[in-house]
Design a protein around this motif. Structure first.
Motif, PDB file in Angstrom:
ATOM      1  N   UNK A  57       0.821  -1.221   0.000  1.00 42.31           N
ATOM      2  CA  UNK A  57       0.000   0.000   0.000  1.00 42.31           C
ATOM      3  C   UNK A  57       0.852   1.267   0.000  1.00 42.31           C
ATOM      4  N   UNK A  60       2.567   1.714  -3.437  1.00 43.96           N
ATOM      5  CA  UNK A  60       1.614   2.168  -4.456  1.00 43.96           C
ATOM      6  C   UNK A  60       1.281   3.644  -4.268  1.00 43.96           C
ATOM      7  N   UNK A  61       1.069   4.044  -3.027  1.00 49.50           N
ATOM      8  CA  UNK A  61       0.698   5.438  -2.779  1.00 49.50           C
ATOM      9  C   UNK A  61       1.825   6.379  -3.186  1.00 49.50           C
ATOM     10  N   UNK A  62       3.057   6.045  -2.791  1.00 51.85           N
ATOM     11  CA  UNK A  62       4.177   6.929  -3.111  1.00 51.85           C
ATOM     12  C   UNK A  62       4.380   7.020  -4.617  1.00 51.85           C
ATOM     13  N   UNK A  64       2.029   6.608  -6.859  1.00 49.82           N
ATOM     14  CA  UNK A  64       0.897   7.361  -7.402  1.00 49.82           C
ATOM     15  C   UNK A  64       1.127   8.870  -7.209  1.00 49.82           C
TER      16      UNK A  64
END
Lengths: 390, 135
Positions: A57, A60-62, A64
């Protein structure tokens, strides 16, 4: 909360989706903490970047955020990651290097400085009463207490949001009235090198409010570094006032309660390893300052090498790979393991040892909690003597 | 017309889901598996639910886990809490999951406990309340 025209425009997405989301986080959190406005910061320090902690998670966030235009709005440094960036350490397990390097790439794409260290004040020492947004509790206490700057104890995602916007909320330790020491803590003995971590552990466990610490003699810089880190690990301190050290006019004192720490109160944290036990010595929590590494290399130079069955691990900023090559060479030749841009608290370790010996109260706390190690505290001199042979 | 629960909206958005009550603070990091959406110890998935809980606690990595739930398609439909603290707020914004503070949280908990047959929650963006209906 009062917002400027520009801040409102950012929230509407005029400066991109990543910045809008980041500012919304700061505004909503600020509102919940009673902030009246946002303030500009000069330096963000982003913690929570180890793949072993934040997992898919977080990765993926970084990615994005980096791909949707998230960029550092202020000077931003980053905490240690879970891999040894020199690739030469035998103790740090680099098996998730692919994932971690993707995180690092995203961070660097956003314009964060690839410091990978928990001592960001080495790169940009904070100024008195300057506003910061730092994650990493040891650095937070150092910034507030030694440098007299102002930062709350931010979580990783909040420090990230501050980095992408250049703002933090005006609440908590950003306000002088919340920087009031309310209990006087006297250290009743002259601490030796190995004692600062112990004092910090006790302080974090036993004193909830902001303390003002008094020492019989001026405490050392490296000692305070260990004390603050340990205290922030066992407690939730963001500011620990130290008499004659913390800059004036960065705190207030309204202390009626008074406590004295005696050496006997620190015995519970101590343990002497048996003769037959294999020892992992560990120094560098928080990361070693260049001065500490220099002293240590001088001390180790008079030894032949690390005794077989034992190991000595040092964790240091990545930069030293290039700037402290002589010291690193002395250490490596004697079998000392150096890990760059990481530390055992955010990584996995290879090898089995009966006991860990460290000078760090913070490492004492986390290595037991996270890795189930038996851990004892000693001074660097005692650790080197226990592990190396002449 | 169902029961109207007044809330303070922290992150707005539509919510429609079965009520899942976990009446304690949750450390999303360590207690919630984003890959299958299950809360450990409770053994229930939060996917699509109106998750009612006291608030967050523990590591700030919890925000990434709330984001992770969305990534794996396991987001709750909304979260209704007693107290919104930074970990939950940050996670809710990152994941676009509606987040409400129940003005009378304890009253809400006893109401939910008094309906063992289960409830559905509904909120439309812009409203200042959540509506509960018996199944």
């Amino acid at each position: 909360m009062y917002l400027t025209k520009r801040q409102e425009k950012i929230l509407m997405g005029e400066e991109g989706p990543a910045k809008a989301r980041a500012l919304e986080i700061i505004v909503r959190v600020g509102e919940s903490l009673g902030a009246d406005k946002l303030i500009r910061i000069r330096h963000a320090h982003v913690s929570g970047i180890s793949y072993l902690n934040i997992g898919e998670p977080g990765l993926k966030l970084l990615e994005e955020l980096a791909d949707t235009g998230g960029r550092a709005e202020v000077y931003t440094t980053v905490n240690p990651s879970c891999i040894d960036l020199s690739g030469e350490s035998l103790i740090i397990d680099n098996s998730v290097a692919d994932k971690q390097l993707r995180i690092n790439k995203a961070l660097e794409k956003m314009g964060f400085h690839p410091t990978y260290t928990c001592i960001p004040y080495l790169y940009r020492p904070p100024s008195i009463n300057e506003a910061l947004a730092w994650g990493e509790s040891n650095a937070v206490v150092m910034a507030n207490s030694y440098y007299g700057a102002r930062t709350n104890r931010e979580g990783g995602p909040l420090a990230l949001a501050a980095a992408l916007t250049g703002y933090t909320y005006h609440a908590g330790l950003q306000l002088i009235e919340n920087r009031t020491a309310s209990v006087r803590v006297r250290v009743g003995f002259e601490p030796g090198e190995g004692d600062y971590g112990l004092i910090g552990l006790w302080l974090g466990e036993n004193i909830e409010d902001i303390p003002i610490l008094e020492f019989p003699k001026p405490p050392s810089y490296y000692g305070l570094k260990l004390l603050f880190a340990a205290s922030a690990a066992t407690g939730s301190h963001g500011l620990i006032v130290v008499e004659n050290v913390t800059p004036r006019n960065t705190y207030r004192v309204e202390a009626e309660d008074r406590v004295t720490i005696e050496k006997s109160m620190l015995e519970k944290y101590q343990y002497k390893p048996g003769r037959d036990e294999s020892i992992l010595g560990y120094l560098g929590c928080p990361h070693l300052h260049p001065g500490e590494l220099y002293q240590l290399a001088g001390m180790i130079e008079s030894y032949e090498r690390v005794r077989s069955g034992n190991a000595l691990l040092l964790s240091i900023p990545l930069d030293y790979y290039y700037t402290m090559t002589s010291e690193i060479a002395i250490l490596r030749r004697r079998g000392v393991d150096t890990a760059f841009g990481t530390c055992p608290i955010v990584s996995r370790l290879r090898g089995e040892y009966d006991v860990v010996l460290t000078n760090s109260g913070k490492a004492w706390f986390y290595l037991q909690k996270l890795h189930g190690f038996k851990v004892a505290i000693a001074s660097p001199r005692e650790i080197v003597r226990a592990i190396m042979e002449k | 017309m169902g029961i109207i629960i007044p809330v303070k909206v922290i992150v707005d958005g539509d919510c429609l889901g079965e009520v899942l009550l976990v009446d304690r603070r949750i450390s999303f990091y360590g207690e919630v598996d984003p890959v299958n959406g299950v809360i450990r110890g409770v053994n229930e998935s939060v996917k699509g639910k109106a998750l009612i809980f006291r608030g967050g606690r523990g590591s700030t990595v919890g925000s990434y886990i709330i984001y992770g739930l969305k990534h794996y398609g396991n987001s709750p439909s909304c979260m209704i809490v007693s107290e919104a603290e930074p970990i939950i707020i940050t996670g809710a914004i990152l994941a676009d999951t509606p987040l409400f503070v129940a003005l009378d949280y304890d009253g809400l908990v006893s109401l939910v406990k008094g309906k063992p047959g289960g409830l559905h929650a509904r909120h439309k963006q812009g409203e200042k309340h959540v509506e509960l209906e018996e199944k």
